[in-house]
Write a protein that holds these residues in place. Structure first.
Motif, PDB file in Angstrom:
ATOM      1  N   ILE A 275       0.832  -1.206   0.000  1.00  0.00           N
ATOM      2  CA  ILE A 275       0.000   0.000   0.000  1.00  0.00           C
ATOM      3  C   ILE A 275       0.866   1.255   0.000  1.00  0.00           C
ATOM      4  O   ILE A 275       0.586   2.223  -0.719  1.00  0.00           O
ATOM      5  N   LEU A 276       1.935   1.245   0.768  1.00  0.00           N
ATOM      6  CA  LEU A 276       2.839   2.385   0.807  1.00  0.00           C
ATOM      7  C   LEU A 276       3.460   2.632  -0.559  1.00  0.00           C
ATOM      8  O   LEU A 276       3.555   3.785  -1.020  1.00  0.00           O
ATOM      9  N   PHE A 277       3.888   1.561  -1.222  1.00  0.00           N
ATOM     10  CA  PHE A 277       4.456   1.687  -2.565  1.00  0.00           C
ATOM     11  C   PHE A 277       3.452   2.321  -3.521  1.00  0.00           C
ATOM     12  O   PHE A 277       3.784   3.250  -4.279  1.00  0.00           O
ATOM     13  N   LEU A 278       2.222   1.839  -3.504  1.00  0.00           N
ATOM     14  CA  LEU A 278       1.207   2.355  -4.421  1.00  0.00           C
ATOM     15  C   LEU A 278       0.886   3.820  -4.130  1.00  0.00           C
ATOM     16  O   LEU A 278       0.740   4.630  -5.054  1.00  0.00           O
ATOM     17  N   LYS A 279       0.800   4.154  -2.865  1.00  0.00           N
ATOM     18  CA  LYS A 279       0.499   5.545  -2.522  1.00  0.00           C
ATOM     19  C   LYS A 279       1.639   6.478  -2.932  1.00  0.00           C
ATOM     20  O   LYS A 279       1.399   7.609  -3.365  1.00  0.00           O
ATOM     21  N   LYS A 280       2.876   6.008  -2.803  1.00  0.00           N
ATOM     22  CA  LYS A 280       4.007   6.819  -3.246  1.00  0.00           C
ATOM     23  C   LYS A 280       3.971   7.047  -4.759  1.00  0.00           C
ATOM     24  O   LYS A 280       4.520   8.025  -5.261  1.00  0.00           O
ATOM     25  N   ASN A 281       3.326   6.116  -5.469  1.00  0.00           N
ATOM     26  CA  ASN A 281       3.224   6.209  -6.926  1.00  0.00           C
ATOM     27  C   ASN A 281       1.871   6.753  -7.374  1.00  0.00           C
ATOM     28  O   ASN A 281       1.466   6.537  -8.521  1.00  0.00           O
ATOM     29  N   TRP A 282       1.183   7.490  -6.491  1.00  0.00           N
ATOM     30  CA  TRP A 282      -0.186   7.912  -6.794  1.00  0.00           C
ATOM     31  C   TRP A 282      -0.258   8.775  -8.056  1.00  0.00           C
ATOM     32  O   TRP A 282      -1.165   8.596  -8.888  1.00  0.00           O
ATOM     33  N   ARG A 283       0.677   9.677  -8.225  1.00  0.00           N
ATOM     34  CA  ARG A 283       0.649  10.546  -9.403  1.00  0.00           C
ATOM     35  C   ARG A 283       0.876   9.729 -10.681  1.00  0.00           C
ATOM     36  O   ARG A 283       0.204   9.939 -11.703  1.00  0.00           O
ATOM     37  N   PHE A 284       1.836   8.795 -10.633  1.00  0.00           N
ATOM     38  CA  PHE A 284       2.123   7.922 -11.779  1.00  0.00           C
ATOM     39  C   PHE A 284       0.885   7.103 -12.145  1.00  0.00           C
ATOM     40  O   PHE A 284       0.554   6.948 -13.324  1.00  0.00           O
ATOM     41  N   ILE A 285       0.192   6.577 -11.140  1.00  0.00           N
ATOM     42  CA  ILE A 285      -0.973   5.720 -11.375  1.00  0.00           C
ATOM     43  C   ILE A 285      -2.135   6.519 -11.957  1.00  0.00           C
ATOM     44  O   ILE A 285      -2.756   6.111 -12.945  1.00  0.00           O
ATOM     45  N   ILE A 286      -2.431   7.664 -11.375  1.00  0.00           N
ATOM     46  CA  ILE A 286      -3.584   8.447 -11.817  1.00  0.00           C
ATOM     47  C   ILE A 286      -3.399   8.970 -13.237  1.00  0.00           C
ATOM     48  O   ILE A 286      -4.347   9.027 -14.034  1.00  0.00           O
ATOM     49  N   LYS A 287      -2.175   9.336 -13.598  1.00  0.00           N
ATOM     50  CA  LYS A 287      -1.923   9.898 -14.925  1.00  0.00           C
ATOM     51  C   LYS A 287      -1.626   8.827 -15.974  1.00  0.00           C
ATOM     52  O   LYS A 287      -1.466   9.149 -17.159  1.00  0.00           O
ATOM     53  N   ASN A 288      -1.560   7.578 -15.556  1.00  0.00           N
ATOM     54  CA  ASN A 288      -1.143   6.499 -16.452  1.00  0.00           C
ATOM     55  C   ASN A 288      -2.267   6.108 -17.404  1.00  0.00           C
ATOM     56  O   ASN A 288      -3.352   5.715 -16.967  1.00  0.00           O
ATOM     57  N   ASN A 289      -2.008   6.204 -18.715  1.00  0.00           N
ATOM     58  CA  ASN A 289      -3.052   5.863 -19.683  1.00  0.00           C
ATOM     59  C   ASN A 289      -3.111   4.375 -19.985  1.00  0.00           C
ATOM     60  O   ASN A 289      -3.953   3.932 -20.771  1.00  0.00           O
ATOM     61  N   ARG A 290      -2.221   3.586 -19.373  1.00  0.00           N
ATOM     62  CA  ARG A 290      -2.248   2.140 -19.566  1.00  0.00           C
ATOM     63  C   ARG A 290      -3.111   1.432 -18.520  1.00  0.00           C
ATOM     64  O   ARG A 290      -3.499   0.284 -18.713  1.00  0.00           O
ATOM     65  N   LEU A 291      -3.373   2.085 -17.401  1.00  0.00           N
ATOM     66  CA  LEU A 291      -4.226   1.520 -16.354  1.00  0.00           C
ATOM     67  C   LEU A 291      -5.661   1.964 -16.597  1.00  0.00           C
ATOM     68  O   LEU A 291      -5.927   3.091 -16.989  1.00  0.00           O
ATOM     69  N   THR A 292      -6.611   1.057 -16.333  1.00  0.00           N
ATOM     70  CA  THR A 292      -8.004   1.332 -16.644  1.00  0.00           C
ATOM     71  C   THR A 292      -8.605   2.361 -15.696  1.00  0.00           C
ATOM     72  O   THR A 292      -8.113   2.579 -14.583  1.00  0.00           O
ATOM     73  N   LYS A 293      -9.687   2.978 -16.142  1.00  0.00           N
ATOM     74  CA  LYS A 293     -10.402   3.943 -15.303  1.00  0.00           C
ATOM     75  C   LYS A 293     -10.921   3.250 -14.040  1.00  0.00           C
ATOM     76  O   LYS A 293     -10.885   3.828 -12.952  1.00  0.00           O
ATOM     77  N   GLY A 294     -11.377   1.997 -14.188  1.00  0.00           N
ATOM     78  CA  GLY A 294     -11.862   1.260 -13.022  1.00  0.00           C
ATOM     79  C   GLY A 294     -10.776   1.050 -11.987  1.00  0.00           C
ATOM     80  O   GLY A 294     -11.009   1.202 -10.782  1.00  0.00           O
ATOM     81  N   ARG A 295      -9.588   0.716 -12.456  1.00  0.00           N
ATOM     82  CA  ARG A 295      -8.468   0.519 -11.522  1.00  0.00           C
ATOM     83  C   ARG A 295      -8.124   1.813 -10.806  1.00  0.00           C
ATOM     84  O   ARG A 295      -7.857   1.825  -9.601  1.00  0.00           O
ATOM     85  N   LYS A 296      -8.151   2.919 -11.508  1.00  0.00           N
ATOM     86  CA  LYS A 296      -7.826   4.199 -10.890  1.00  0.00           C
ATOM     87  C   LYS A 296      -8.856   4.594  -9.839  1.00  0.00           C
ATOM     88  O   LYS A 296      -8.511   5.117  -8.768  1.00  0.00           O
ATOM     89  N   LEU A 297     -10.137   4.336 -10.124  1.00  0.00           N
ATOM     90  CA  LEU A 297     -11.188   4.670  -9.163  1.00  0.00           C
ATOM     91  C   LEU A 297     -11.049   3.838  -7.893  1.00  0.00           C
ATOM     92  O   LEU A 297     -11.200   4.343  -6.777  1.00  0.00           O
ATOM     93  N   VAL A 298     -10.743   2.557  -8.061  1.00  0.00           N
ATOM     94  CA  VAL A 298     -10.556   1.697  -6.896  1.00  0.00           C
ATOM     95  C   VAL A 298      -9.311   2.124  -6.127  1.00  0.00           C
ATOM     96  O   VAL A 298      -9.272   2.064  -4.889  1.00  0.00           O
TER      97      VAL A 298
END
Length: 322
Positions: A275-298
């Motif tokens: 969870i810490l890793f993912l939160k540190k990468n929050w900007r990368f995840i939200i702006k990433n066009n390869r990850l689905t909208k559903g994944r970003k919302l979750v």
């Protein structure tokens, strides 16, 4: 000497094995040997393998102690006699002209590796039809397409390899993400790769949801393999660093989903690290066009509260990591 050695690891698949083997024996390309590796199966699979060997001289059977998928593939590689190698999983099946396509694509393209498309087969669901594309690519271009995971995938089974590729490469034993663990060394051993996304391999997804698959420490292999791949990519294919880091995030989501649906999820300490890793990468995840909208919302639910995240994953009954 046959032109292709087709290696099929077999372990407790009596329900599916006949359909798999029959699809191989029905190939329009006939010049091959079929190596069935009985990996210490305890059901009727070994006798089914022996029956096929008695009926068709192209079929060879290896009986060995159980060592897992990678160990079985390696055993097949060690006895294969053909200049080209292919792998099939024993609960899947293939189109009648798959190896004809792979072989002549490789020959025509003067390539070291040929890749075809995959149908993902789910019960009571029509498989997704993908566009057909045929190209001769460099290893770096191929890796980019594999990381994007839109038309071709990391799987070992929808490919035909020049045998020389495996002169120094073997599948890692006791690692569950074995295909991803070797894909970069395999591509580094190639000069040219031909892709033909016509879907010829039927990858069967059996009934079950994320909530029915309990977490184990072995699931962490998925993260560690993609982390190692990311280090290699940074050194050798730096232009693909963004795409590979996406796969690292995807791997963390995949493992976290399994943790969060486990009954003992609160006691699994590695959860906090992920969870810490993912939160540190929050900007990368939200702006990433390869990850689905559903994944970003979750993911946003995870940022708010991990209990809320768990409730959403439980309600979906499936992983959103793909």
């Amino acid at each position: 000497m046959p032109k292709i050695s087709i290696i099929v690891p077999v372990y407790n698949v009596e329900k599916y094995l006949q359909k798999c083997v029959d699809s191989i024996l029905a190939q329009s390309f006939r010049d091959y040997e079929l190596i069935l590796v009985d990996d210490g199966a305890t059901d009727a699979s070994p006798s089914i393998c022996d029956d096929y060997a008695e009926k068709d001289q192209r079929v060879k059977v290896i009986h060995k102690q159980n060592g897992g998928l990678s160990d079985a593939r390696n055993a097949g590689i060690n006895v294969a006699s053909a200049p080209f190698l292919g792998f099939i999983d024993s609960d899947d099946y293939i189109a009648p002209d798959m190896y004809e396509q792979l072989y002549f694509d490789m020959i025509d393209g003067q390539a070291d590796l040929a890749i075809c498309g995959i149908y993902d087969i789910y019960e009571n669901k029509d498989p997704k039809q993908l566009p057909e594309v045929r190209k001769v690519l460099t290893p770096e271009q191929t890796l980019k397409m594999i990381l994007d995971a839109k038309l071709i995938s990391v799987h070992a089974v929808n490919k035909l390899y020049r045998r020389e590729i495996f002169s120094k490469i073997r599948y890692p034993v006791n690692v569950i993400t074995e295909d991803a663990a070797v894909i970069i060394p395999i591509l580094q051993a190639c000069k040219k790769v031909v892709i033909n996304t016509k879907q010829q391999y039927y990858y069967v997804h059996h009934v079950g949801t994320i909530s029915s698959r309990s977490f184990s420490d072995r699931d962490l292999d998925t993260i560690s393999v993609w982390e190692r791949n990311e280090e290699i990519v940074k050194r050798t294919f730096p232009a693909l660093s963004y795409a590979c880091h996406t796969r690292v995030c995807w791997a963390n989501f995949l493992v976290l989903d399994k943790i969060m649906v486990s009954k003992n999820w609160r006691t699994i300490a590695v959860r906090k690290k992920i969870i810490l890793f993912l939160k540190k990468n929050w900007r990368f995840i939200i702006k990433n066009n390869r990850l689905t909208k559903g994944r970003k919302l979750v993911f946003l639910a995870l940022v708010i509260n991990e209990v809320l995240y768990r409730q959403i994953i439980l309600q979906t009954k499936t992983t959103l990591g793909d």
